[in-house]
Design a protein around this motif. Structure first.
Motif, short mmCIF file in Angstrom:
data_model
loop_
_atom_site.label_atom_id
_atom_site.label_comp_id
_atom_site.label_asym_id
_atom_site.label_seq_id
_atom_site.Cartn_x
_atom_site.Cartn_y
_atom_site.Cartn_z
N ALA A 170 -153.11 27.14 79.49
CA ALA A 170 -151.93 26.29 79.64
C ALA A 170 -151.02 26.37 78.41
N ILE A 171 -151.62 26.45 77.23
CA ILE A 171 -150.84 26.55 75.98
C ILE A 171 -151.04 27.97 75.44
N LEU A 172 -149.94 28.72 75.46
CA LEU A 172 -150.07 30.17 75.29
C LEU A 172 -149.51 30.65 73.96
N VAL A 249 -140.82 18.36 68.65
CA VAL A 249 -141.90 18.20 69.63
C VAL A 249 -143.02 17.38 68.97
N THR A 250 -143.44 16.31 69.64
CA THR A 250 -144.42 15.41 69.03
C THR A 250 -145.78 15.46 69.73
N ARG A 251 -145.80 15.88 70.99
CA ARG A 251 -147.10 15.93 71.67
C ARG A 251 -147.03 16.88 72.87
N ILE A 252 -148.18 17.46 73.19
CA ILE A 252 -148.30 18.23 74.43
C ILE A 252 -149.60 17.77 75.08
N GLU A 253 -149.48 17.22 76.27
CA GLU A 253 -150.69 16.72 76.95
C GLU A 253 -150.82 17.36 78.31
N GLN A 254 -152.07 17.55 78.72
CA GLN A 254 -152.32 18.11 80.04
C GLN A 254 -152.82 17.01 80.95
N SER A 255 -152.20 16.87 82.12
CA SER A 255 -152.79 15.96 83.09
C SER A 255 -152.41 16.41 84.48
N ALA A 256 -153.32 16.28 85.38
CA ALA A 256 -153.12 16.65 86.78
C ALA A 256 -152.49 18.04 86.92
N GLY A 257 -153.03 18.99 86.15
CA GLY A 257 -152.59 20.38 86.30
C GLY A 257 -151.22 20.67 85.75
N GLN A 258 -150.61 19.74 85.06
CA GLN A 258 -149.32 20.07 84.44
C GLN A 258 -149.28 19.60 82.99
N MET A 259 -148.32 20.17 82.27
CA MET A 259 -148.20 19.88 80.84
C MET A 259 -147.05 18.89 80.64
N SER A 260 -147.32 17.89 79.85
CA SER A 260 -146.27 16.94 79.53
C SER A 260 -145.95 17.11 78.04
N VAL A 261 -144.70 17.44 77.75
CA VAL A 261 -144.29 17.67 76.36
C VAL A 261 -143.39 16.53 75.93
N GLY A 262 -143.81 15.85 74.89
CA GLY A 262 -143.00 14.75 74.35
C GLY A 262 -142.22 15.24 73.15
N PHE A 263 -140.94 14.89 73.06
CA PHE A 263 -140.14 15.32 71.92
C PHE A 263 -139.03 14.32 71.61
N ALA A 264 -138.56 14.41 70.38
CA ALA A 264 -137.43 13.56 69.97
C ALA A 264 -136.21 14.45 69.84
N ALA A 265 -135.10 14.01 70.40
CA ALA A 265 -133.84 14.76 70.31
C ALA A 265 -132.70 13.77 70.22
N ALA A 272 -140.78 16.16 78.96
CA ALA A 272 -140.50 17.17 79.99
C ALA A 272 -141.83 17.69 80.54
N GLU A 273 -141.82 18.05 81.81
CA GLU A 273 -143.05 18.52 82.47
C GLU A 273 -142.95 20.03 82.70
N PHE A 274 -144.03 20.73 82.39
CA PHE A 274 -144.09 22.19 82.60
C PHE A 274 -145.42 22.56 83.21
N ASP A 275 -145.45 23.78 83.81
CA ASP A 275 -146.73 24.29 84.31
C ASP A 275 -147.47 25.07 83.23
N ARG A 276 -146.70 25.73 82.37
CA ARG A 276 -147.27 26.45 81.23
C ARG A 276 -146.34 26.23 80.03
N VAL A 277 -146.94 26.31 78.83
CA VAL A 277 -146.13 26.18 77.61
C VAL A 277 -146.47 27.34 76.67
N ILE A 278 -145.44 28.07 76.25
CA ILE A 278 -145.62 29.09 75.21
C ILE A 278 -145.24 28.46 73.88
N VAL A 279 -146.10 28.59 72.90
CA VAL A 279 -145.76 28.12 71.55
C VAL A 279 -145.44 29.35 70.70
#
Ligand code: FAD
Ligand code: NAD
Length: 476
Positions: A170-172, A249-265, A272-279
């Motif tokens: 999930a985190i690539l 970006v402050t957090r990346i969490e996995q739940s129910a097969g998707q990634m939730s990315v928390g960030f301040a802007a 934001a919700e993603f299926d995969r995240v490239i770092v």
């Protein structure tokens, strides 16, 4: 008694394998130690570049660009293709075939040049009267070799975010981003640098919704500001990348097969919700397991092996090259340093000019530059003249259907010496070589303006940019 070599190279990436080949050409008894294993668990020479970097990324960029052409560009040529679809497995197999051919090719080059290829992790063990003892460990077995000279070429590794370790599911990291077995519907990319843009382009063209989250306030700040502005326009409006800058970006969490990315802007918390995240937030020098402390090899505060302008470390007869030392993390820089240290060991006076290392980003359009950016000249108070010419006005670019972008040349106001060349456009990766050669020979913009360039060719845009420095373009 350990086997003795004149030169022991630790690391078989573009820096290390080239250093080993050149050392062997110069008559040294040479060994190259490398520990990379590919996804099949097999030793594979060529380091990051050949296995999980330059070569596989360019293979996927080409495949995805062809898909893009079929879907969006062939129509203008009168070529109708219905129901184009991408078979990701075939695309990945093609990529792997290219990688295997090239990594196997290095093994062949080692045989041809009589470089002893040792698989395992190389670690300094001790300084001896005649050089250094280096231990090579693989699968619990250790053998020692002796080197009169040692070249450290251990490369770099991807940086992880502290709260989001790579799992390559999930985190690539780069290896994961090059091996996705299906097109993710929503792909998040942390870091809008070189890898973010190249890999983001690949998966966007294949159908992902791609969002890049970049920490810096501006886009592509290492590039010339005019190039970055044009790139942002094309990548967002035409390719459809979503690019957010000034994002923390402050957090990346996995739940129910998707990634939730928390960030301040812009002072607000978002998610934001993603299926995969490239770092892809940069790479760190790799000195893990090298045994630097056993011999007192200096590592600087940022983790790089400390070297001088000639890649000499603090230890006699120990050199370090490529991503593990200062300077751009680029394969061609690593290779030239590899040649230079082998020649220095042979008593020659080789040198790599880091001021003229070309940069290329293999997006569409491609971006390439060498030398100073306009903003850096302004900040340094250097007086310069700038000339710019668009691909739009070039016959070859129009025939290719690639009219976006331009060439910009910066020349010293007094001497006319070329200080920087910046390209966004088709085959920028190839065109930049003319600028590198010109700058290495201290050419002026007038020199390029007076050289005959083939017609119709993309190189005419370089010619016109040189003419533009003197405000005498011919075709606009
Ligand atoms: P590496 O290629 O990292 O090789 C180091 C080798 O040493 C590895 O095989 C590693 O396993 C091995 N090693 C490490 N420690 C030890 C040890 N103690 N003992 C034995 N072996 C060890 N650059 C470009 O110029 N153009 C591009 O298009 C480009 N695209 C890229 C795309 C991606 C996705 C990535 C990640 C990078 C890309 N790069 C590109 C950068 C390029 O890959 C690096 O600059 C280059 O590989 C650095 O070469 P190197 O020899 O210093 O190190
Ligand atoms: P990069 O330095 O090109 O880009 C990293 C980006 O991530 C930067 O824009 C940086 O500001 C941003 N960033 C850093 N921390 C962040 C955070 N916490 N959140 C969001 N953004 C953050 O590095 P990369 O793309 O990881 O690539 C590594 C190296 O590999 C490059 O420096 C380059 O030398 C090499 N490379 C070269 C090529 C090429 O030559 N075409 C291609 C790929 C990689």
């Amino acid at each position: 008694m350990p086997q003795a070599f004149d030169v022991v190279v630790i690391g078989g990436g573009p820096g290390g394998y080239v250093a080993a080949i050149r050392a062997a050409q110069l008559g040294f008894k040479t060994a190259c130690i490398d520990n990379f294993k590919n996804a099949a668990g097999k030793p594979s020479l060529g380091g990051t570049c050949l296995n999980v970097g330059c070569i596989p990324s360019k293979a996927l960029l080409e495949s995805s660009e062809n898909f893009e052409r079929v879907r969006h560009k062939f129509g203008a040529h009168g070529i109708a293709v219905t129901q184009a679809r991408i078979d990701v497995a075939t695309m990945l197999a093609r990529k792997q075939k290219i990688v295997d051919q090239f990594t196997g090719g290095i093994a062949g080059l080692f045989r041809k040049n009589k470089v002893a290829s040792l698989h395992g992790t190389g670690a300094f063990k001790a300084k001896t009267s005649d050089g250094y003892t280096v231990e090579v460990t693989d699968a619990g077995k250790t053998e020692a070799v002796q080197g009169k000279h040692v070249v450290v070429a251990t490369g770099s590794v991807p940086r992880a975010l502290p709260f989001a370790p790579f799992d390559n599911d999930a985190i690539l990291d780069n290896a994961g981003a090059l091996a996705l077995s299906e097109v993710p519907k929503r792909l998040g990319v942390i870091g809008a640098g070189v890898i973010g843009l190249e890999m983001g382009s690949v998966w966007r063209r294949l159908g992902s919704e791609v969002t890049l989250l970049e920490a810096l306030p501006g886009f592509l700040q290492a590039a010339d500001e005019a190039v970055a502005k044009e790139a942002l326009k094309v990548f967002t409006r035409e390719l459809g990348l979503v690019i957010r800058t000034g994002v923390q970006v402050t957090r990346i969490e996995q739940s129910a097969g998707q990634m939730s990315v928390g960030f301040a802007a812009e002072g607000k918390d978002e998610q934001a919700e993603f299926d995969r995240v490239i770092v892809a937030v940069g790479r760190a020098p790799n000195t893990a397991g090298l045994g630097a402390e056993a011999v007192g090899l200096d590592i600087d505060a940022r983790g790089f092996v400390a070297v001088d302008a000639h890649c000499r470390t603090n230890l006699a007869n120990v050199f370090a090259i490529g991503d593990v030392v200062r300077g751009p993390m680029l394969a061609h820089k690593a290779m030239e340093e590899g040649v230079a240290v082998a020649e220095r060991i042979a008593g020659q006076a080789a040198h790599v000019n880091l001021d003229h290392v070309p940069w290329v980003i293999y997006t569409s359009p491609e971006i390439a530059w060498v030398g100073r950016t306009e903003q850096s000249l302004r900040e340094a108070g250097v007086r310069y003249r700038a000339g710019q010419f668009p691909f739009m006005a070039n016959g070859r670019a129009r025939a290719l259907g690639e009219p976006a972008g331009f060439v910009k040349m910066l020349a010293d106001e007094q001497t006319d010496r070329i200080l920087g060349v910046h390209i966004i456009g088709p085959f920028a990766s190839e065109l930049i070589s003319e600028a590198v050669v010109a700058m290495e020979f201290d050419a002026s913009s007038e020199d390029i303006a007076r050289i005959v360039h083939a017609h119709p060719s993309l190189a005419e845009v370089m010619h016109e940019a040189a003419l533009a420095v003197d405000k005498r373009t011919l075709h606009i």
